[in-house]
Design an enzyme around this catalytic site. Structure first.
Site, PDB file in Angstrom:
ATOM      1  N   LYS A  54       0.838  -1.206   0.000  1.00 43.67           N
ATOM      2  CA  LYS A  54       0.000   0.000   0.000  1.00 43.67           C
ATOM      3  C   LYS A  54       0.873   1.255   0.000  1.00 43.67           C
ATOM      4  O   LYS A  54       0.580   2.232  -0.694  1.00 43.67           O
ATOM      5  CB  LYS A  54      -0.935  -0.017   1.216  1.00 43.67           C
ATOM      6  CG  LYS A  54      -2.035  -1.069   1.072  1.00 43.67           C
ATOM      7  CD  LYS A  54      -2.760  -1.373   2.372  1.00 43.67           C
ATOM      8  CE  LYS A  54      -3.707  -2.566   2.160  1.00 43.67           C
ATOM      9  NZ  LYS A  54      -4.308  -3.078   3.389  1.00 43.67           N
ATOM     10  N   GLN A  98      -4.581  -1.465   9.605  1.00 48.42           N
ATOM     11  CA  GLN A  98      -4.417  -2.794   9.013  1.00 48.42           C
ATOM     12  C   GLN A  98      -5.034  -3.857   9.937  1.00 48.42           C
ATOM     13  O   GLN A  98      -4.694  -3.929  11.113  1.00 48.42           O
ATOM     14  CB  GLN A  98      -2.920  -3.076   8.779  1.00 48.42           C
ATOM     15  CG  GLN A  98      -2.640  -4.388   8.092  1.00 48.42           C
ATOM     16  CD  GLN A  98      -3.173  -4.448   6.644  1.00 48.42           C
ATOM     17  OE1 GLN A  98      -3.077  -3.475   5.900  1.00 48.42           O
ATOM     18  NE2 GLN A  98      -3.739  -5.575   6.263  1.00 48.42           N
ATOM     19  N   ASP A 121     -11.054   2.883   4.080  1.00 48.83           N
ATOM     20  CA  ASP A 121     -11.495   1.485   3.984  1.00 48.83           C
ATOM     21  C   ASP A 121     -13.020   1.411   3.995  1.00 48.83           C
ATOM     22  O   ASP A 121     -13.589   0.342   3.764  1.00 48.83           O
ATOM     23  CB  ASP A 121     -10.952   0.694   5.185  1.00 48.83           C
ATOM     24  CG  ASP A 121      -9.855  -0.285   4.794  1.00 48.83           C
ATOM     25  OD1 ASP A 121      -9.688  -0.513   3.582  1.00 48.83           O
ATOM     26  OD2 ASP A 121      -9.186  -0.805   5.698  1.00 48.83           O
TER      27      ASP A 121
END
Ligand code: NAP
Length: 303
Positions: A54, A98, A121
């Site tokens: 990422k 994460q 997200d």
């Protein structure tokens, strides 16, 4: 019949190139590049690889990466303080925690602390609620990527029977909401679904996100259906029959004979997730920049 392969790698590369050129214009206009912060708690090697990917993707499209690493024994308050400080930092447009976090921490409770306008997200209660209400907001990356694959393949979703296998907050539920917004007739299956085979065989569009290697067999698939395999199951390369050792939830060799189009694993859905993380970060940066401009104008008027 041999199904058309849906090339997620190529489609993701196109999305990333589009984002890169939009980032260039945004940075020229605002004087500041969008910033993406990743927060990794602990030293799980797979998570570290995902975070590294990422960070690199961010640099490739001209965004600024912020790499925050916290020790595995961090307390809830430690992680919360990091998320709060990133939320207050105007150089950070998007924040990604994460997952999974170490077992002693409550992942959903921590996710809920991410500022909704930086929730790239799309997993906070605010963005999940906006999606459920059909209002604009930041959408989860993998389901957004799947929608893009379907659009690129020219799949007509209006009125289609879509079956999603899996009901996680991360994928299955938001996927179902996005399909509903496209006017598909949506069925969501899970571990208690009585006759999975029979339900799947009704689908014009079958999307599997379960985490069980090759659960979806040939007779689960209606001839001519479009099959999207979200599953990522790691086997030995010998068991998997490919170099990467990755297989999906669909028995690809059998499904390719019946479906009209199908995503491979790897190279299907996987690459779309990072592409849409970048797209979401740009969307968040635009929104924050508009807010800053509005705020500055209001202040000017009040002077
Ligand atoms: P998850 O949270 O474990 O959810 C799995 C879902 O599958 C649950 O709803 C579960 O039902 C259902 N399920 C389990 N066994 C089943 C069975 N035998 N029949 C029907 N349904 C069954 O997983 P997830 O996070 O959604 O991820 C699913 C898969 O997608 C994993 O392989 C993951 O690695 C992959 N994934 C890939 C990406 C990507 O970027 N490509 C992104 C996200 C996820 P219950 O709710 O009843 O337990």
């Amino acid at each position: 019949m041999s199904a058309t392969l849906i090339d997620g790698k190529a489609i993701a590369a196109r999305v990333r190139a589009e984002v890169a050129s939009e980032v260039e214009a945004f940075t020229a206009h605002t004087g500041r590049a969008p910033g993406l912060a990743t927060v990794l708690v602990g030293d799980d090697p797979a998570s570290a690889v995902y975070v590294g990917g990422k960070q690199r993707a961010c640099l490739e499209v001209g965004m600024v990466p912020f790499d925050r690493r916290l020790p595995a024994d961090s307390s809830f308050e430690d992680v919360a303080a990091e998320l709060e400080s990133l939320g207050a930092d105007s150089a950070v447009s998007g924040i990604l925690l994460q997952l999974p976090v170490p077992a002693h921490l409550d992942g959903p409770a921590l996710t809920a602390l991410i500022s909704p306008d930086k929730d790239v997200d799309g997993l906070t209660p605010v963005n999940a609620g906006l999606l459920a209400l059909g209002r604009p907001g930041l959408r989860p990356c993998t389901p957004s990527g799947v929608l893009e694959l379907l659009a690129e393949t020219g799949v007509e979703l209006e009125g289609a029977e879509a079956v999603v296998v899996g009901r996680s907050n991360l994928f299955g539920k938001p996927m179902a909401q996005l399909l509903l917004a496209e006017n598909a007739t949506v069925t969501v299956c899970h571990s208690r679904t009585r006759d999975l085979r029979e339900v799947c065989a009704r689908a014009d569009v079958l999307i599997a996100a379960v985490g069980r290697p090759r659960l979806i067999e040939r007779d689960f698939i209606k001839p001519g259906a479009v099959v999207i395999d979200v599953g990522m199951n790691r086997l030995t390369p010998e068991q998997a029959g490919n170099k990467s050792g990755l297989v999906g939830d669909v028995d690809f060799a059998a499904a390719v004979e019946v479906a009209s189009a199908i995503t491979p694993v790897p190279g299907g859905v996987g690459p779309m997730t990072i592409a849409f993380l970048l797209r979401n970060t740009l969307q968040a940066a635009r929104y924050q920049s508009e807010l800053e401009t509005m705020f500055a104008e209001v202040q000017k008027e009040m002077r």
